[in-house]
Write an enzyme that holds these catalytic residues in place. Sequence first.
Site, PDB file in Angstrom:
ATOM      1  N   CYS A  78       0.827  -1.208   0.000  1.00  0.00           N
ATOM      2  CA  CYS A  78       0.000   0.000   0.000  1.00  0.00           C
ATOM      3  C   CYS A  78       0.869   1.269   0.000  1.00  0.00           C
ATOM      4  O   CYS A  78       1.488   1.580  -0.997  1.00  0.00           O
ATOM      5  CB  CYS A  78      -0.973  -0.037   1.177  1.00  0.00           C
ATOM      6  SG  CYS A  78      -2.334   1.095   0.948  1.00  0.00           S
TER       7      CYS A  78
ATOM      8  N   GLU B 113      -1.926  -8.924   4.417  1.00  0.00           N
ATOM      9  CA  GLU B 113      -1.904  -9.337   5.825  1.00  0.00           C
ATOM     10  C   GLU B 113      -3.290  -9.450   6.445  1.00  0.00           C
ATOM     11  O   GLU B 113      -3.443 -10.049   7.497  1.00  0.00           O
ATOM     12  CB  GLU B 113      -1.037  -8.366   6.649  1.00  0.00           C
ATOM     13  CG  GLU B 113      -1.589  -6.955   6.835  1.00  0.00           C
ATOM     14  CD  GLU B 113      -1.342  -6.018   5.660  1.00  0.00           C
ATOM     15  OE1 GLU B 113      -1.093  -6.520   4.549  1.00  0.00           O
ATOM     16  OE2 GLU B 113      -1.435  -4.797   5.843  1.00  0.00           O
TER      17      GLU B 113
ATOM     18  N   HIS C  45      -3.817  -5.294   0.711  1.00  0.00           N
ATOM     19  CA  HIS C  45      -3.239  -5.706   2.001  1.00  0.00           C
ATOM     20  C   HIS C  45      -3.226  -7.227   2.141  1.00  0.00           C
ATOM     21  O   HIS C  45      -4.242  -7.818   2.520  1.00  0.00           O
ATOM     22  CB  HIS C  45      -4.039  -5.100   3.152  1.00  0.00           C
ATOM     23  CG  HIS C  45      -3.804  -3.636   3.303  1.00  0.00           C
ATOM     24  ND1 HIS C  45      -2.772  -3.115   4.049  1.00  0.00           N
ATOM     25  CD2 HIS C  45      -4.447  -2.579   2.764  1.00  0.00           C
ATOM     26  CE1 HIS C  45      -2.792  -1.800   3.983  1.00  0.00           C
ATOM     27  NE2 HIS C  45      -3.801  -1.441   3.200  1.00  0.00           N
TER      28      HIS C  45
END
Length: 505
Positions: free
Chosen positions: A77, A165, A163
């Site tokens: 990002c 994660e 993202h």
Amino acid sequence: MDKIVILDFGSQYTQLISRKIRELGVYTEILPYNKPVFDENTKGLILSGSPYSVYENDAPIVDQSIFSKGLPVLGICYGMQLIAHFFGGKVSKAHKSEYGFATLEVVKPSKLLEGMDKTVVWMSHGDRLEKLPEGFEAIARTSNSPFAAIENLSKKIWAVQFHPEVYHTQKGKQLLSNFVLDICKAKANWNMENFLAQQIETIRKTVKDKRVIGAISGGVDSTVTAAILSKAIGDQFVGVFVNNGLLRKNEIEYVLNALNKLKINVRYEDAENLFLDRLKGVIDPEQKRKIIGHTFIDVFKRIAEDYKDAEFLAQGTLYPDVIESTSVKGPSATIKSHHNVGGLPKDLKFKLIEPLRFLFKDEVRKLGKTLGIDDEFINRHPFPGPGLAIRIIGEITKEKLDILREADAIVVEEIKKANLYNDLWQAFAVLLPVSSVGVMGDKRTYENVVAIRIIESVDGMTADWAKIPYEVLNNISTRIINEVKSINRVVYDISSKPPSTIEWE
Ligand code: XMP
């Protein structure tokens, strides 16, 4: 031990990146963006997201030399926008910010995206990449982002707009594994057995023949800390367990028994009278917290006097607190847990030993199991440092404490009986300074009200009241009214956090 360094630009997800990689068995270190330190164990570098935009005046910018260390780099990002910023790409505000799900379409095969074509990813950004930086190629797109993932093979740099994660990115773990294990070739040798062996060695070398003292609250962190110390140096460690008179029913026996099984050298101190004396007449919750905190320190200091040879103080500080105290704050970065009652002041002149300072809570639980602590203990709900004092609204007396202890024990018993305990964050009773009219037998009663608080939460920062089956609530209520003297009414708290808090005080 091989490790991946994560440079933190203030994203709320930075710790999550770290945890996901550790779940793959690779050690990680989160460092502030402006203090990158690499050693021979560093196998790769990740640049986190950020609440900033690269074009803001005070945006966190990293030293460009990090790209010439020969380490594989993954930008996530904001990390991607930084890379574009350095290598001549163009970042601008997207027409509309992109938050939520998108479908990733791989446009060029890449090691990073192996197994990721047509999967759902989670986007959360206002800026987007408009023009590729020099030497980079697009490897994936989404309907809104033509450059959702890019790479520069010769420079060993990868970057993604989404993202990986977060839980919502379906194959996010696959991407992190592709980067960490296949691209960085980091060895997956991070596990609690290795960690424990390494900690024991470090503690023995540091402490030598000196004494270590530490406070044990009966919670998971301080107990695991005490267990490691005991395993490393035996009776050179003294664990101080203080009864402040504000503990739950049977807590003292339960904790002492658990510590005994772990062969921890315990110094038990009954300070109930001192605490209750100092709390007499106090109504204000913050005042209660202060008095309890200070009294604990007084008691601990007095006990420490008995151990003149103690040079070290063991504390159960966890990694999130370490990161929080060193991290550079972004505009929205201070979403933080609070209250450190039981914390000891710096002027105690001990050297600190903090064996858990690189662990997340779930890792501490695993370590606890490795040390032989049983599941029931490891999975205990959090209990606040000021104890039942902040669950008795108004003045605290021994009598009220005894009433609350009984009611609270019934809540926990019934929740366990219904097999709900491990799915809940906390379940407890609160004693209200309210009397209400009831009828028992043929007699009018005018007695106390207890509120039941049962909470679901992931981290205690936000929480929802639990939709407990009526039958279980009914059992709790009936038992409390029948079994606990002077309670004739039970109410269920149906407020979420925010705007309420979990504890009533
Ligand atoms: P609140 O009430 O702020 O609680 O929503 C969030 C979590 O923190 C615990 N809590 C405390 N823990 N000292 C502690 O050690 C305190 O003063 C304290 N106040 C609240 C609470 O039990 C919940 O898990």
